[in-house]
Design an enzyme around this catalytic site. Structure first.
Site, short mmCIF file in Angstrom:
data_model
loop_
_atom_site.label_atom_id
_atom_site.label_comp_id
_atom_site.label_asym_id
_atom_site.label_seq_id
_atom_site.Cartn_x
_atom_site.Cartn_y
_atom_site.Cartn_z
N THR A 99 0.83 -1.21 0.00
CA THR A 99 0.00 0.00 0.00
C THR A 99 0.86 1.25 0.00
OG1 THR A 99 -1.83 -1.12 1.06
CG2 THR A 99 -1.73 1.24 1.39
N SER A 111 1.46 -7.47 -0.77
CA SER A 111 2.22 -8.46 0.00
C SER A 111 1.39 -9.66 0.41
CB SER A 111 2.90 -7.82 1.21
OG SER A 111 1.99 -7.59 2.26
N THR A 122 1.78 -4.25 4.23
CA THR A 122 1.61 -4.57 5.65
C THR A 122 1.17 -6.02 5.88
OG1 THR A 122 -0.69 -3.80 5.62
CG2 THR A 122 0.99 -2.20 6.28
N ASP A 123 0.52 -6.63 4.86
CA ASP A 123 -0.13 -7.92 5.12
C ASP A 123 0.84 -9.04 5.52
OD1 ASP A 123 -2.60 -6.85 4.66
OD2 ASP A 123 -2.77 -7.55 2.60
N1 ASP Z 1 -2.56 -5.54 0.81
C1 ASP Z 1 -1.55 -4.57 1.11
C2 ASP Z 1 -0.21 -5.27 1.13
O1 ASP Z 1 0.08 -5.95 2.09
C3 ASP Z 1 -1.83 -3.94 2.42
C4 ASP Z 1 -0.84 -2.91 2.87
O2 ASP Z 1 0.28 -2.78 2.40
O3 ASP Z 1 -1.22 -2.19 3.80
O4 ASP Z 1 0.54 -5.16 0.19
#
Ligand code: ASP
Length: 324
Positions: free
Chosen positions: A21, A68, A101-102
């Site tokens: 993100t 991610s 973040t995932d």
């Molecule tokens: N789906 C995203 C990822 O993990 C979520 C994020 O980065 O906050 O790439």
């Protein structure tokens, strides 16, 4: 190319982009939640933070640009190789990695097990896309670089810096799907914070940081599946995994997110015993949080799986060939 004289004596940092993100862009109105992760390149993320140019010279590399949730062993392998490449350059002080973040906690823990801890590796991420009016990525990136440069962080190993907080790779976990403060280090707590421009370390990084495992060769990642104990779960999934002849690579390990202090129901336990009897490595964590005591050092199920993957890959690498 020669750096301009004003930047020539700034410390050098390698910034590696992997997506997430933090590199995401909204498809329409930036005040609305819809966006696509992993769109912008790492150079664009750096350009959005002019203050970075006052504190370091950046060497950038786009290792991947993925959401991610789609993190793969191939990207992990490439990322670890590139981190080690950059850290081996005498002029590079540290690596900063932008990530989603995932699966941030898994990548951080993986790197802590394969990258020598001689120089800092700082992962950062964001909960809001780069195009959001209140994007959190730029501040997180600046904080990450500040931690990477701080003399007190020289032996910090692999950490995650989010929302002004420094988390050890061993402990960090994403605990909210939406809050801006989405990460926690659970019972152990974070290792420090960025207070303004200053790093304050509250405790030492856990001693397990320190590259005990070799990086598995490209196509030599074993299969370790992750299951959960819950009401009504029986041994059927374990048994069908054991019986499946078409699985490639074959099943080598099972990690269970158990109930309570790492418990599983009787039927699942019987199936897990069968699995062990057939040479499958079995580890049980808890779906609640760290289990105290035991060999697994309070690791979450996803991190226990990372360690088991590396343990099994290391065991395979010492055998001439596997026939099963
Ligand atoms: N789906 C995203 C990822 O993990 C979520 C994020 O980065 O906050 O790439």
């Amino acid at each position: 190319m020669m750096a301009p004289s004003s930047t020539r004596f700034l410390p050098q940092i390698a910034v590696l982009g992997t997506g997430g993100t933090i590199a995401g862009t909204a498809t329409g109105d930036p005040s609305l939640p819809g966006y696509t992760a992993g769109v912008l390149g790492v150079d664009a993320l750096i350009q959005a933070v002019p203050a970075l140019g006052d504190i370091a010279q950046m060497q950038t590399e786009q290792v991947a640009n993925v959401d991610s949730k789609d993190m793969s062993f191939a990207v992990w392998t490439r990322l670890a190789e590139r981190v080690m490449h950059w850290l081996a350059q005498p002029q590079i002080r540290a690596c900063v990695i932008t990530h989603g973040t995932d699966s941030l906690e898994e990548t951080a823990y993986f790197l802590s097990l394969v990258v020598p801890p001689d120089k800092p590796v700082v992962l950062t991420a964001a909960m809001r896309p780069a195009t959001a009016l209140n994007a959190d990525g730029p501040q997180n990136l600046l904080d990450a670089v500040r931690v990477a440069l701080d003399p007190d962080a020289r032996h910090i190993g692999v950490v995650c810096v989010l929302h002004g907080v420094v988390h050890a790779a061993h402990d960090v976990a994403k605990v909210s799907t939406h809050a801006i403060e989405a990460f926690s280090s659970g019972e152990r707590g974070p290792i420090g914070e960025i207070d303004g421009q200053e790093l304050r370390l509250w405790r030492k990084v856990p001693p397990e940081a320190g590259a005990p495992f070799a990086l598995p060769a490209k196509d030599c990642w074993p299969r370790v599946e992750l299951l959960m104990n819950a009401a009504g779960v029986d041994g059927a999934v374990v048994r069908s995994l054991l019986e499946s002849r078409s699985l490639q690579p074959p099943l080598r390990g099972l990690v269970i997110a158990g109930t309570g202090g790492g418990t599983v129901n009787r039927e699942l336990e019987a199936a897990l015993q069968e699995a062990e009897a057939r040479g499958v490595a079995v580890k049980v964590a808890s779906r609640v949080g760290p289990v105290r005591g035991g060999d697994d050092d309070g690791l979450s199920a996803v991190k226990l799986r990372v360690r088991l993957l590396l343990e099994l890959a290391a065991a395979d690498a010492t055998q001439p060939s596997r026939t099963d």
